[in-house]
Design a protein around this motif. Structure first.
Motif, mmCIF file in Angstrom:
data_model
loop_
_atom_site.group_PDB
_atom_site.id
_atom_site.type_symbol
_atom_site.label_atom_id
_atom_site.label_comp_id
_atom_site.label_asym_id
_atom_site.label_seq_id
_atom_site.Cartn_x
_atom_site.Cartn_y
_atom_site.Cartn_z
ATOM 1 N N LEU A 43 63.407 -15.384 -26.273
ATOM 2 C CA LEU A 43 62.953 -14.492 -25.197
ATOM 3 C C LEU A 43 61.609 -14.944 -24.620
ATOM 4 O O LEU A 43 61.378 -14.849 -23.418
ATOM 5 C CB LEU A 43 62.847 -13.054 -25.705
ATOM 6 N N VAL A 44 60.740 -15.437 -25.470
ATOM 7 C CA VAL A 44 59.408 -15.851 -25.028
ATOM 8 C C VAL A 44 59.435 -17.196 -24.305
ATOM 9 O O VAL A 44 58.825 -17.365 -23.255
ATOM 10 C CB VAL A 44 58.428 -15.906 -26.228
ATOM 11 N N LEU A 46 62.229 -19.190 -23.326
ATOM 12 C CA LEU A 46 63.361 -19.612 -22.495
ATOM 13 C C LEU A 46 63.592 -18.632 -21.337
ATOM 14 O O LEU A 46 64.717 -18.233 -21.065
ATOM 15 C CB LEU A 46 64.627 -19.741 -23.351
ATOM 16 N N ARG A 47 62.547 -18.298 -20.663
ATOM 17 C CA ARG A 47 62.664 -17.361 -19.530
ATOM 18 C C ARG A 47 63.350 -18.001 -18.337
ATOM 19 O O ARG A 47 64.031 -17.338 -17.584
ATOM 20 C CB ARG A 47 61.283 -16.860 -19.135
ATOM 21 N N ASP A 48 63.143 -19.284 -18.142
ATOM 22 C CA ASP A 48 63.706 -19.972 -16.982
ATOM 23 C C ASP A 48 64.259 -21.320 -17.431
ATOM 24 O O ASP A 48 63.548 -22.315 -17.444
ATOM 25 C CB ASP A 48 62.625 -20.159 -15.907
ATOM 26 N N ASP A 133 60.493 -29.367 -17.160
ATOM 27 C CA ASP A 133 61.010 -28.077 -17.623
ATOM 28 C C ASP A 133 62.357 -28.235 -18.328
ATOM 29 O O ASP A 133 62.648 -27.522 -19.290
ATOM 30 C CB ASP A 133 61.135 -27.093 -16.461
#
Length: 171
Positions: A43-44, A46-48, A133
């Motif tokens: 969750l922290v 792998l937001r995008d 990224d």
């Protein structure tokens, strides 16, 4: 690599080693804590997740490598009994694998941001990877998959050992 990335890699390595080296009794925390950590980290970090070009293929390779390395880590442990409890024992080979994997990620990141930036850039363009990224997501997914692979394969190993340890009449 940023100072935060150095700290996170060091913290992950310390957490894995402190939590696993030596003999550890198997209980609910054996499975729940790593899966909780993976969920929070996902969750922290792998937001995008990039999905353009061949980024999903790179990310899938990261996941596959992580799962295989997690299973390998389990293969470097032993399941046994101690005072009526099931225990998992991990030693130097287990530690060496985790050090090599996390150290390898750190070395790649340092190389990619310094002397190897051009080579990584050319490779990325040639293979349709959109940029840093995508590489970051692939390595984060690899780390998380390694923890999941280790946790699931440990559960299988413990279940097999527990099944074999029961007398045939009790099965």
């Amino acid at each position: 690599m940023t100072a935060t990335q150095w700290i996170l890699n060091g913290a992950l390595l310390a957490w894995v080693l402190l939590r696993n080296l030596g003999a550890r009794a198997v209980g609910p925390a054996t499975y729940l804590v790593p899966l909780l950590v993976v969920n929070v980290a996902g969750l922290v970090f792998l937001r995008d997740v990039p999905t353009a070009g061949n980024d999903p293929a790179l990310e899938a390779i990261g996941i596959g490598a992580g799962l295989l390395l997690g299973v390998l880590a389990t293969g470097l442990t032993r399941v046994g009994a101690d005072a009526g409890r099931t225990v998992i024992r991990a030693g130097a080979a287990f530690a060496a694998l985790w050090i090599a994997v996390i150290g390898g990620r750190v070395l790649f990141a340092e190389w990619a941001t310094h002397g190897g930036a051009r080579a990584v850039g050319e490779f990325s363009v040639h293979h349709g990877i959109t940029g840093a990224d995508a590489w970051t997501a692939a390595f984060v997914l690899m780390a998380l998959a390694m923890v999941v692979g280790r946790t699931v394969s440990t559960g299988v190993l413990v279940a097999l050992r527990t099944h074999r340890a029961r007398p045939a009449a009790a099965r």
